[in-house]
Write a protein that holds these residues in place. Structure first.
Motif, PDB file in Angstrom:
ATOM      1  N   ILE A  10       0.841  -1.208   0.000  1.00 30.40           N
ATOM      2  CA  ILE A  10       0.000   0.000   0.000  1.00 30.40           C
ATOM      3  C   ILE A  10       0.869   1.248   0.000  1.00 30.40           C
ATOM      4  CG2 ILE A  10      -1.621   1.368   1.392  1.00 30.40           C
ATOM      5  CD1 ILE A  10      -2.935  -1.324   2.195  1.00 30.40           C
ATOM      6  N   LEU A  13       1.946   2.733  -3.283  1.00 30.99           N
ATOM      7  CA  LEU A  13       0.958   3.415  -4.124  1.00 30.99           C
ATOM      8  C   LEU A  13       1.091   4.922  -3.990  1.00 30.99           C
ATOM      9  CD1 LEU A  13      -2.210   1.293  -3.255  1.00 30.99           C
ATOM     10  CD2 LEU A  13      -0.901   1.185  -5.379  1.00 30.99           C
ATOM     11  N   PRO A  14       0.674   5.661  -5.031  1.00 36.19           N
ATOM     12  CA  PRO A  14       0.611   7.122  -4.897  1.00 36.19           C
ATOM     13  C   PRO A  14      -0.432   7.504  -3.839  1.00 36.19           C
ATOM     14  CG  PRO A  14       0.256   6.426  -7.181  1.00 36.19           C
ATOM     15  CD  PRO A  14       0.300   5.199  -6.340  1.00 36.19           C
ATOM     16  N   SER A  16      -2.921   9.526  -3.813  1.00 33.72           N
ATOM     17  CA  SER A  16      -4.328   9.557  -4.244  1.00 33.72           C
ATOM     18  C   SER A  16      -4.932   8.148  -4.249  1.00 33.72           C
ATOM     19  CB  SER A  16      -4.460  10.188  -5.630  1.00 33.72           C
ATOM     20  OG  SER A  16      -3.756   9.411  -6.592  1.00 33.72           O
ATOM     21  N   GLN A  17      -4.163   7.158  -4.662  1.00 32.33           N
ATOM     22  CA  GLN A  17      -4.667   5.786  -4.664  1.00 32.33           C
ATOM     23  C   GLN A  17      -4.789   5.239  -3.244  1.00 32.33           C
ATOM     24  OE1 GLN A  17      -2.194   3.482  -7.297  1.00 32.33           O
ATOM     25  NE2 GLN A  17      -3.236   4.249  -9.121  1.00 32.33           N
ATOM     26  N   ARG A  18      -3.870   5.642  -2.369  1.00 31.91           N
ATOM     27  CA  ARG A  18      -3.978   5.212  -0.966  1.00 31.91           C
ATOM     28  C   ARG A  18      -5.226   5.800  -0.322  1.00 31.91           C
ATOM     29  NH1 ARG A  18       1.638   6.486   1.723  1.00 31.91           N
ATOM     30  NH2 ARG A  18       2.128   7.576  -0.189  1.00 31.91           N
ATOM     31  N   THR A  20      -7.985   6.686  -1.878  1.00 34.94           N
ATOM     32  CA  THR A  20      -9.124   5.979  -2.451  1.00 34.94           C
ATOM     33  C   THR A  20      -9.301   4.623  -1.772  1.00 34.94           C
ATOM     34  OG1 THR A  20      -8.810   7.076  -4.582  1.00 34.94           O
ATOM     35  CG2 THR A  20     -10.098   5.043  -4.587  1.00 34.94           C
ATOM     36  N   LEU A  21      -8.204   3.921  -1.569  1.00 26.80           N
ATOM     37  CA  LEU A  21      -8.245   2.622  -0.894  1.00 26.80           C
ATOM     38  C   LEU A  21      -8.814   2.754   0.521  1.00 26.80           C
ATOM     39  CD1 LEU A  21      -7.487  -0.388  -0.897  1.00 26.80           C
ATOM     40  CD2 LEU A  21      -5.253   0.294  -0.038  1.00 26.80           C
ATOM     41  N   GLU A  23     -10.789   5.164   1.667  1.00 23.96           N
ATOM     42  CA  GLU A  23     -12.208   5.526   1.579  1.00 23.96           C
ATOM     43  C   GLU A  23     -13.070   4.304   1.275  1.00 23.96           C
ATOM     44  OE1 GLU A  23     -12.248   8.574  -1.406  1.00 23.96           O
ATOM     45  OE2 GLU A  23     -11.503  10.104  -0.030  1.00 23.96           O
TER      46      GLU A  23
END
Length: 70
Positions: A10, A13-14, A16-18, A20-21, A23
């Motif tokens: 995790i 990841l960038p 923004s992706q973290r 999103t994950l 959320e």
């Protein structure tokens, strides 16, 4: 895969992706919690519904024909 490996992946990841994950994970946890609360509530009330004739008194009308008043 263990928890530490998941966290390591995790962290790769960038941001923004973290986010999103996170959320999506929180949303899923809340949905599961709500479902468990509804199941628990239904189980508590089931006994009352089965054993209290006042709660089911109107179901006797389910077999009656319905005629619309004109």
């Amino acid at each position: 895969m263990g928890t530490s490996e998941i966290i390591t992946e995790i962290n790769k990841l960038p941001v923004s992706q973290r986010l999103t994950l996170i959320e999506l994970t929180i949303k899923k946890i809340r949905q599961e919690e709500k479902k468990q609360q509804l199941i628990a509530s239904a189980e508590i009330l089931y006994n009352d519904y089965i054993n209290d004739p006042e709660l089911t008194a109107l179901t006797i009308l389910d077999q009656e024909d319905f005629y619309e008043a004109k």
